[in-house]
Write an enzyme that holds these catalytic residues in place. Structure first.
Site, PDB file in Angstrom:
ATOM      1  N   SER A  23       1.849 -37.241  33.094  1.00 45.63           N
ATOM      2  CA  SER A  23       1.859 -38.631  32.613  1.00 45.63           C
ATOM      3  C   SER A  23       2.993 -38.840  31.603  1.00 45.63           C
ATOM      4  CB  SER A  23       0.507 -39.031  32.018  1.00 45.63           C
ATOM      5  OG  SER A  23       0.283 -38.408  30.785  1.00 45.63           O
ATOM      6  N   VAL A 102       5.194 -20.390  27.465  1.00 47.68           N
ATOM      7  CA  VAL A 102       6.000 -20.158  26.273  1.00 47.68           C
ATOM      8  C   VAL A 102       7.350 -19.601  26.712  1.00 47.68           C
ATOM      9  CG1 VAL A 102       6.167 -18.872  24.118  1.00 47.68           C
ATOM     10  CG2 VAL A 102       3.951 -19.770  24.876  1.00 47.68           C
ATOM     11  N   ASN A 117       9.701 -30.814  22.781  1.00 43.73           N
ATOM     12  CA  ASN A 117       8.347 -30.662  23.343  1.00 43.73           C
ATOM     13  C   ASN A 117       7.442 -31.724  22.734  1.00 43.73           C
ATOM     14  OD1 ASN A 117       6.088 -29.304  24.623  1.00 43.73           O
ATOM     15  ND2 ASN A 117       5.533 -28.529  22.605  1.00 43.73           N
ATOM     16  N   HIS A 119       3.439 -32.303  21.615  1.00 43.75           N
ATOM     17  CA  HIS A 119       2.218 -31.544  21.314  1.00 43.75           C
ATOM     18  C   HIS A 119       1.148 -32.511  20.798  1.00 43.75           C
ATOM     19  CE1 HIS A 119      -0.162 -28.045  20.259  1.00 43.75           C
ATOM     20  NE2 HIS A 119      -0.458 -28.667  19.126  1.00 43.75           N
ATOM     21  N   ASP A 151      11.724 -24.174  18.831  1.00 48.42           N
ATOM     22  CA  ASP A 151      12.409 -22.993  18.298  1.00 48.42           C
ATOM     23  C   ASP A 151      11.672 -21.757  18.799  1.00 48.42           C
ATOM     24  OD1 ASP A 151      10.174 -22.731  16.721  1.00 48.42           O
ATOM     25  OD2 ASP A 151      11.161 -23.269  14.841  1.00 48.42           O
ATOM     26  N   ASP A 155       5.163 -24.149  18.669  1.00 47.45           N
ATOM     27  CA  ASP A 155       4.931 -25.452  18.032  1.00 47.45           C
ATOM     28  C   ASP A 155       5.368 -25.458  16.566  1.00 47.45           C
ATOM     29  OD1 ASP A 155       3.770 -26.248  20.476  1.00 47.45           O
ATOM     30  OD2 ASP A 155       1.815 -25.499  19.851  1.00 47.45           O
TER      31      ASP A 155
HETATM   32  C1  GAR Z   1      -0.257 -33.678  26.813  1.00 46.37           C
HETATM   33  O1  GAR Z   1      -1.335 -34.082  26.017  1.00 46.37           O
HETATM   34  C2  GAR Z   1       0.646 -32.738  26.029  1.00 46.37           C
HETATM   35  O2  GAR Z   1       0.759 -33.069  24.682  1.00 46.37           O
HETATM   36  C3  GAR Z   1      -0.087 -31.441  26.210  1.00 46.37           C
HETATM   37  O3  GAR Z   1      -0.516 -31.442  27.545  1.00 46.37           O
HETATM   38  C4  GAR Z   1      -0.722 -32.792  27.962  1.00 46.37           C
HETATM   39  C5  GAR Z   1       0.090 -33.034  29.216  1.00 46.37           C
HETATM   40  O4  GAR Z   1      -0.204 -34.254  29.795  1.00 46.37           O
HETATM   41  N1  GAR Z   1       0.773 -30.344  25.926  1.00 46.37           N
HETATM   42  C6  GAR Z   1       0.365 -29.242  25.308  1.00 46.37           C
HETATM   43  O5  GAR Z   1      -0.768 -29.073  24.942  1.00 46.37           O
HETATM   44  C7  GAR Z   1       1.446 -28.196  25.118  1.00 46.37           C
HETATM   45  N2  GAR Z   1       1.005 -27.196  24.211  1.00 46.37           N
HETATM   46  P1  GAR Z   1       0.704 -34.850  30.958  1.00 46.37           P
HETATM   47  O6  GAR Z   1       0.850 -33.743  32.009  1.00 46.37           O
HETATM   48  O7  GAR Z   1      -0.090 -35.988  31.512  1.00 46.37           O
HETATM   49  O8  GAR Z   1       2.014 -35.260  30.393  1.00 46.37           O
END
Ligand code: GAR
Length: 202
Positions: A23, A102, A117, A119, A151, A155
């Site tokens: 998304s 990672v 990224n 988070h 980096d 996170d």
């Molecule tokens: C999002 O909430 C993103 O922040 C998280 O995964 C979801 C992906 O949603 N990412 C992490 O947790 C990375 N550590 P999406 O596939 O619908 O964009």
């Protein structure tokens, strides 16, 4: 590679790495369409470590190169192929969007200042997996999302944009994740603009 190559004197070429439904990829495709209508940037490549990721379908549907690169236990192989693709598509900025792997310090070093990224927490709070669950368990009053430079840590890179979400008494992980996701969709394109204009540097 210089610490910050931005701003560029031309349209930037974006790659998005996504493991799942994508998304956030959709919000980046809307803001920086592959047709090139936005002078600042266009999404040129989508890469997924998962063969069936819906993100790949979203990319194909709008004519963006969509490539599955298996990760498995072989991070080196993944990163070699990713490097080659990023060069082939002359990518300027890599956006990790729900990319659940990672990257090695060596890869991050090679692409320093060019990987960002999103988070689902207000970093530095709740790094790593299940950030929304961590927020609920900690009993905080607000959480949110952070778009940050990547980096060598997990996170830990410099924040570019953060957006807040107030926790409701009846929130569960799904309801909180959904409200944070709405904010991610606003934050991510905003962060890309700030980076590409050279307004926020690593
Ligand atoms: C999002 O909430 C993103 O922040 C998280 O995964 C979801 C992906 O949603 N990412 C992490 O947790 C990375 N550590 P999406 O596939 O619908 O964009």
């Amino acid at each position: 590679m210089p610490e910050s190559p931005f701003p560029l004197a031309r349209q930037a070429r974006l790659a998005v790495f996504a493991s799942g439904r994508g998304s956030n990829l959709a919000s980046l495709l809307a803001a920086f369409p592959p047709a090139g209508d936005e002078p600042l940037a266009a999404v040129r490549l989508v890469l997924s470590d998962r063969a069936g990721a819906y993100a790949l379908e979203r990319a194909e549907a709008v004519g963006v190169a969509a490539v599955h690169v298996p990760f498995g236990r072989d991070r080196d192989g993944f990163e070699r192929r990713a490097d080659a693709l990023l060069r082939e598509y002359a990518v300027d900025l890599v956006c990790l969007a729900g990319f659940m792997r990672v990257l090695s310090p060596a890869f991050v070093e090679r692409w320093q200042g060019r990987v960002i990224n999103v988070h689902p927490s207000l970093l530095p709070a709740f790094r790593g997996l299940h950030a929304q669950r961590q927020a609920l368990e900690a009993g905080v009053r607000e959480s949110g999302c952070t778009v940050h430079f990547v980096d060598a840590g997990i996170d830990t890179g410099r924040a570019i944009v953060q957006r807040r979400v107030v926790l409701e008494a009846d929130d569960d992980e799904a309801s909180l994740a959904a409200r944070i996701l709405d904010q991610e969709h606003i934050a991510y394109p905003e962060a890309v603009r700030l980076v590409l204009r050279g307004e926020v540097r690593p």
